[in-house]
Design a protein around this motif. Structure first.
Motif, PDB file in Angstrom:
ATOM      1  N   ASN A  38       0.836  -1.210   0.000  1.00 27.12           N
ATOM      2  CA  ASN A  38       0.000   0.000   0.000  1.00 27.12           C
ATOM      3  C   ASN A  38       0.862   1.248   0.000  1.00 27.12           C
ATOM      4  O   ASN A  38       1.910   1.271   0.613  1.00 27.12           O
ATOM      5  N   PRO A  39       0.418   2.329  -0.647  1.00 23.91           N
ATOM      6  CA  PRO A  39      -0.779   2.415  -1.500  1.00 23.91           C
ATOM      7  C   PRO A  39      -0.420   2.161  -2.971  1.00 23.91           C
ATOM      8  O   PRO A  39       0.106   3.036  -3.645  1.00 23.91           O
ATOM      9  N   GLN A  40      -0.654   0.927  -3.415  1.00 18.26           N
ATOM     10  CA  GLN A  40      -0.426   0.554  -4.813  1.00 18.26           C
ATOM     11  C   GLN A  40       1.029   0.779  -5.236  1.00 18.26           C
ATOM     12  O   GLN A  40       1.295   1.367  -6.291  1.00 18.26           O
ATOM     13  N   ILE A  41       1.956   0.340  -4.416  1.00 14.35           N
ATOM     14  CA  ILE A  41       3.378   0.462  -4.734  1.00 14.35           C
ATOM     15  C   ILE A  41       3.875  -0.900  -5.206  1.00 14.35           C
ATOM     16  O   ILE A  41       3.719  -1.903  -4.501  1.00 14.35           O
ATOM     17  N   PRO A  42       4.496  -0.972  -6.386  1.00 14.49           N
ATOM     18  CA  PRO A  42       4.893  -2.276  -6.931  1.00 14.49           C
ATOM     19  C   PRO A  42       6.114  -2.840  -6.207  1.00 14.49           C
ATOM     20  O   PRO A  42       7.004  -2.098  -5.791  1.00 14.49           O
ATOM     21  N   LYS A  43       6.148  -4.153  -6.081  1.00 16.26           N
ATOM     22  CA  LYS A  43       7.308  -4.819  -5.478  1.00 16.26           C
ATOM     23  C   LYS A  43       8.477  -4.911  -6.453  1.00 16.26           C
ATOM     24  O   LYS A  43       9.606  -5.172  -6.056  1.00 16.26           O
ATOM     25  N   ASN A  44       8.189  -4.755  -7.738  1.00 15.04           N
ATOM     26  CA  ASN A  44       9.267  -4.691  -8.733  1.00 15.04           C
ATOM     27  C   ASN A  44       8.822  -3.793  -9.883  1.00 15.04           C
ATOM     28  O   ASN A  44       7.629  -3.541 -10.073  1.00 15.04           O
ATOM     29  N   ALA A  45       9.783  -3.310 -10.626  1.00 16.55           N
ATOM     30  CA  ALA A  45       9.487  -2.481 -11.791  1.00 16.55           C
ATOM     31  C   ALA A  45       9.008  -3.364 -12.944  1.00 16.55           C
ATOM     32  O   ALA A  45       9.306  -4.557 -13.000  1.00 16.55           O
ATOM     33  N   SER A  46       8.245  -2.765 -13.862  1.00 16.46           N
ATOM     34  CA  SER A  46       7.710  -3.497 -15.015  1.00 16.46           C
ATOM     35  C   SER A  46       7.784  -2.607 -16.249  1.00 16.46           C
ATOM     36  O   SER A  46       7.955  -1.390 -16.150  1.00 16.46           O
ATOM     37  N   ILE A  47       7.647  -3.239 -17.406  1.00 14.09           N
ATOM     38  CA  ILE A  47       7.618  -2.486 -18.669  1.00 14.09           C
ATOM     39  C   ILE A  47       6.571  -3.103 -19.572  1.00 14.09           C
ATOM     40  O   ILE A  47       6.391  -4.336 -19.586  1.00 14.09           O
ATOM     41  N   SER A  48       5.838  -2.264 -20.290  1.00 17.35           N
ATOM     42  CA  SER A  48       4.744  -2.776 -21.126  1.00 17.35           C
ATOM     43  C   SER A  48       4.715  -2.086 -22.475  1.00 17.35           C
ATOM     44  O   SER A  48       5.176  -0.951 -22.639  1.00 17.35           O
ATOM     45  N   VAL A 177       7.518   2.298 -18.533  1.00 14.76           N
ATOM     46  CA  VAL A 177       8.106   1.665 -17.355  1.00 14.76           C
ATOM     47  C   VAL A 177       7.400   2.205 -16.116  1.00 14.76           C
ATOM     48  O   VAL A 177       7.219   3.419 -15.971  1.00 14.76           O
ATOM     49  N   TRP A 178       6.996   1.299 -15.243  1.00 14.40           N
ATOM     50  CA  TRP A 178       6.445   1.715 -13.946  1.00 14.40           C
ATOM     51  C   TRP A 178       7.204   0.983 -12.850  1.00 14.40           C
ATOM     52  O   TRP A 178       7.352  -0.241 -12.899  1.00 14.40           O
ATOM     53  N   GLY A 179       7.665   1.735 -11.884  1.00 13.32           N
ATOM     54  CA  GLY A 179       8.420   1.172 -10.774  1.00 13.32           C
ATOM     55  C   GLY A 179       9.836   1.710 -10.775  1.00 13.32           C
ATOM     56  O   GLY A 179      10.469   1.840 -11.822  1.00 13.32           O
ATOM     57  N   ASN A 180      10.319   2.031  -9.606  1.00 17.72           N
ATOM     58  CA  ASN A 180      11.660   2.578  -9.479  1.00 17.72           C
ATOM     59  C   ASN A 180      12.704   1.528  -9.865  1.00 17.72           C
ATOM     60  O   ASN A 180      12.694   0.408  -9.344  1.00 17.72           O
ATOM     61  N   HIS A 181      13.580   1.888 -10.787  1.00 22.78           N
ATOM     62  CA  HIS A 181      14.629   0.972 -11.239  1.00 22.78           C
ATOM     63  C   HIS A 181      15.919   1.765 -11.433  1.00 22.78           C
ATOM     64  O   HIS A 181      15.909   2.784 -12.125  1.00 22.78           O
ATOM     65  N   PRO A 182      17.026   1.300 -10.849  1.00 22.74           N
ATOM     66  CA  PRO A 182      18.254   2.094 -10.874  1.00 22.74           C
ATOM     67  C   PRO A 182      18.810   2.371 -12.266  1.00 22.74           C
ATOM     68  O   PRO A 182      19.545   3.341 -12.463  1.00 22.74           O
ATOM     69  N   GLU A 183      18.447   1.552 -13.242  1.00 23.46           N
ATOM     70  CA  GLU A 183      18.996   1.723 -14.592  1.00 23.46           C
ATOM     71  C   GLU A 183      18.047   2.432 -15.554  1.00 23.46           C
ATOM     72  O   GLU A 183      18.387   2.628 -16.720  1.00 23.46           O
ATOM     73  N   ILE A 184      16.868   2.786 -15.078  1.00 24.29           N
ATOM     74  CA  ILE A 184      15.894   3.484 -15.937  1.00 24.29           C
ATOM     75  C   ILE A 184      15.729   4.911 -15.408  1.00 24.29           C
ATOM     76  O   ILE A 184      15.084   5.135 -14.381  1.00 24.29           O
ATOM     77  N   GLU A 185      16.312   5.838 -16.120  1.00 29.18           N
ATOM     78  CA  GLU A 185      16.310   7.241 -15.677  1.00 29.18           C
ATOM     79  C   GLU A 185      14.890   7.785 -15.567  1.00 29.18           C
ATOM     80  O   GLU A 185      14.082   7.638 -16.483  1.00 29.18           O
ATOM     81  N   GLY A 186      14.581   8.386 -14.407  1.00 22.80           N
ATOM     82  CA  GLY A 186      13.268   8.993 -14.196  1.00 22.80           C
ATOM     83  C   GLY A 186      12.199   8.039 -13.727  1.00 22.80           C
ATOM     84  O   GLY A 186      11.062   8.455 -13.478  1.00 22.80           O
TER      85      GLY A 186
END
Length: 359
Positions: A38-48, A177-186
């Motif tokens: 909560n609140p809707q925070i992903p456990k890992n980053a994703s890309i679609s 991309v959704w989710g904080n990822h160290p290699e994806i800027e922003g």
């Protein structure tokens, strides 16, 4: 985690009535997110991939009223009043009202329709809630004309996420991309961003044919599925794997390695289903015809040295992905050999799209 930036500033204009219509797409994750806090925070980053033809069209009519403590709205889906959908939308409004306090000053009438079967595993929550979020941001733009397009998209993704995590990926396109990822800027847990690096031409105009094995209600809701990850014995390793896979996918998309793309996309799809198979309670979301289709795709790829591959959401339907230059042959293959495994031979031809459109 600073969310203050998304709180609406004091309104500058008085708006008595307004009406906005948005078309927002579904999306199909290449690297999956499964599990959230909560609140809707992903456990890992994703890309679609953002889709084009699978979309929701939503009109929201706003009428000014006396301010109240609860959001007042009516909901119509495909021309019929749908009270059974209201609790989910009411919960969404409850979550966003601190960021959009103006919604307490309007009565809303929501009219929505899908270009695809509802609740059949084609991310209808993603397209539906992102459409409502864009309508809210259109009203906010009327109230505060100084809002930039970038701020509108970012906040719409932030709001949509509070209703459905994957909805954060349906505002923009073609890759989000959704989710904080160290290699994806922003990148951020709070909202989706367009994939920030140049994509290899091989992945432009990528095709997605959705084979409707089962058009009925999903066996397991996304919320229940995500909650099963809380005590899942393999959860932590899965979250690490997904983030590592996103690093690999970022490189693949930039370099255009089709074989690595196929391997990673299919592995991600099967891993998602493996997590459901090994949860408690456990679920088998595939149907016999899902497996028939997967095997046919593998046979076709082997025999024709094709770049066809499949992915799955949390359901029985199969997304068949392939580059545009193979479209004619693969559509013939689908029509002749695998459409018979679809419910009433029904499939949807789609392509990668570019996000929300105001109508």
């Amino acid at each position: 985690m600073n969310t203050d930036q998304f709180i609406a500033k004091s309104t500058l204009k008085f708006v008595e009535t307004a009406s906005f219509t948005w078309q927002t797409p579904s999306n199909i994750a290449l690297v999956k997110y499964w599990g959230k806090s909560n609140p809707q925070i992903p456990k890992n980053a994703s890309i679609s991939f953002t889709l084009n033809n699978c979309h929701t069209i939503t009109r929201v009519d706003f009428i000014k009223k006396e301010k109240s403590n609860e959001v007042v709205f009516n909901l119509f889906f495909e021309g019929k009043q749908k009270d059974e959908f209201k609790p989910k939308i009411a919960e969404f409004f409850k979550r966003v009202q601190s960021y959009c306090p103006y919604i307490l000053e309007y009565e809303m009438t929501i009219n929505s329709e899908n270009s695809f079967p509802h609740s059949s595993g084609i991310a209808s929550s993603a397209s539906g809630l992102s459409a409502i979020a864009m309508c809210l941001m259109s009203l906010e733009k009327e109230l505060n004309p100084n809002l930039s397009v970038d701020k509108i998209h970012k906040k719409a993704s932030f709001l949509a996420r509070l209703g459905s995590g994957s909805a954060s990926r349906s505002i923009e396109g073609p890759l989000v991309v959704w989710g904080n990822h160290p290699e994806i800027e922003g990148s951020s847990d709070l909202f989706g961003i367009q994939f920030p690096y140049k994509v290899h031409p091989f992945f432009e105009n990528y095709q997605d044919v959705i084979l409707l094995v089962d058009k009925g209600e999903k066996q397991v809701s996304s919320t229940i599925g995500h909650n099963l990850m809380h005590k899942h014995p393999f959860a932590e390793n899965r979250f690490l794997q997904a983030n590592e896979n996103l690093s690999k996918m970022s490189k693949i998309l930039q370099e255009g390695n089709s074989k690595d793309f196929i391997n990673l996309v299919e592995s991600e799809a099967l891993t998602l289903h493996a997590m459901m198979l090994t949860s408690n309670p456990y679920f088998i979301l595939m149907k016999p015809n899902t497996l028939e289709i997967i095997n046919k795709v593998w046979e076709y790829r082997q025999e024709n040295n094709s770049n066809i591959c499949f992915t799955l959401d949390a359901g029985a339907n199969v997304h068949v992905l392939f580059p545009e230059n193979e479209k004619e042959n693969i559509l013939q293959f689908i029509d002749n050999q695998i459409s018979k495994y679809c419910q009433k031979n029904h499939y949807i031809c789609d392509t990668v799209g570019f996000g929300a459109k105001r109508l």
